[in-house]
Design a protein around this motif. Sequence first.
Motif, PDB file in Angstrom:
ATOM      1  N   LEU A   1     -66.228 -30.727 -16.039  1.00 18.07           N
ATOM      2  CA  LEU A   1     -67.248 -29.863 -16.780  1.00 18.07           C
ATOM      3  C   LEU A   1     -66.522 -29.266 -18.229  1.00 18.07           C
ATOM      4  O   LEU A   1     -67.448 -29.220 -19.205  1.00 18.07           O
ATOM      5  CB  LEU A   1     -67.554 -28.598 -15.920  1.00 18.07           C
ATOM      6  N   ASP A   2     -65.373 -29.152 -17.998  1.00 15.40           N
ATOM      7  CA  ASP A   2     -64.680 -28.508 -19.056  1.00 15.40           C
ATOM      8  C   ASP A   2     -64.763 -29.529 -20.225  1.00 15.40           C
ATOM      9  O   ASP A   2     -64.796 -29.273 -21.495  1.00 15.40           O
ATOM     10  CB  ASP A   2     -63.505 -27.965 -18.918  1.00 15.40           C
ATOM     11  N   GLU A   3     -64.572 -30.903 -19.907  1.00 17.06           N
ATOM     12  CA  GLU A   3     -64.496 -31.894 -21.071  1.00 17.06           C
ATOM     13  C   GLU A   3     -66.269 -31.991 -21.457  1.00 17.06           C
ATOM     14  O   GLU A   3     -66.320 -32.338 -22.768  1.00 17.06           O
ATOM     15  CB  GLU A   3     -64.149 -33.424 -20.550  1.00 17.06           C
ATOM     16  N   ALA A   4     -66.944 -31.840 -20.641  1.00 17.67           N
ATOM     17  CA  ALA A   4     -68.402 -31.884 -21.270  1.00 17.67           C
ATOM     18  C   ALA A   4     -68.770 -30.811 -22.070  1.00 17.67           C
ATOM     19  O   ALA A   4     -69.543 -31.095 -22.840  1.00 17.67           O
ATOM     20  CB  ALA A   4     -69.452 -32.102 -20.073  1.00 17.67           C
ATOM     21  N   VAL A   5     -68.395 -29.710 -21.929  1.00 15.56           N
ATOM     22  CA  VAL A   5     -68.646 -28.547 -22.696  1.00 15.56           C
ATOM     23  C   VAL A   5     -67.766 -28.655 -24.145  1.00 15.56           C
ATOM     24  O   VAL A   5     -68.485 -28.395 -24.929  1.00 15.56           O
ATOM     25  CB  VAL A   5     -68.067 -27.210 -21.791  1.00 15.56           C
ATOM     26  N   ARG A   6     -66.774 -29.201 -23.920  1.00 17.65           N
ATOM     27  CA  ARG A   6     -66.046 -29.539 -25.222  1.00 17.65           C
ATOM     28  C   ARG A   6     -66.753 -30.351 -26.037  1.00 17.65           C
ATOM     29  O   ARG A   6     -67.029 -30.339 -27.339  1.00 17.65           O
ATOM     30  CB  ARG A   6     -64.819 -29.698 -25.147  1.00 17.65           C
TER      31      ARG A   6
END
Length: 166
Positions: free
Chosen positions: A93-98
Motif C-alpha cells: 500500500l505504501d508504494e501505491a500511495v507514493r
Amino acid sequence: MIVAVVRSRAAPVIEQANVWLAGRSQRERLLLIAMGVLGIAAIGWYGIIQPLLIARQTAVERIELYESLQARLRAAPAGAAPAPGAVPITGPLDEAVRAAAAAGALTAQVTGDADRVSVTVTSARFDSAVPFVRALESGGAVVDDLRMETASQSGLINLTLTATRP
C-alpha cells in the motif's frame, strides 16, 4: 472619576476647536463639516464595510464549493468509474500511495507498512489533492481518516489521511 479627568483634559482642546470654528465664515464651516462627514464615510466604507463584504463573499464561495462537493459525493454511485490517475493496488500500500502522489504531482510523506499508511501532504492545491484521494479510493484503498485544512498561503491546503488495504 476617569471620565471627569478625560473631560477636564479634553475640554480645553474642544473649546479651542470651537473658538477656531467660530472664527470661520459660514461657507468655510459648511465645507469643513461636509469634509468631515465625507472623511468619516470614506473611513467607514473602506475600513469597515468593504472588508466585511469581501470576507462575506469569500465565505459564500467556500460554502458553495463545499455544498457542490457534497452534492457530487452523494450523487456518485458506489463503485464509480476509476478516477484519472488511479493506481490499482497490487503491491504494498505504501508504494501505491507514493505512485498515486507522483501521478498527481504531490509531495507526500508516507509512513506505515504494506497494509496501513499515514499520508501527509503540505501546501498542495485543492484541485490536486482531491483527485489524489479519489485515485487512492478507486484504486482499492480504504481511506479511514481524512483531514483537509487551509494552509498558510491562499489556495493551498494541508492534507492528512490514513488509508488501509481492504
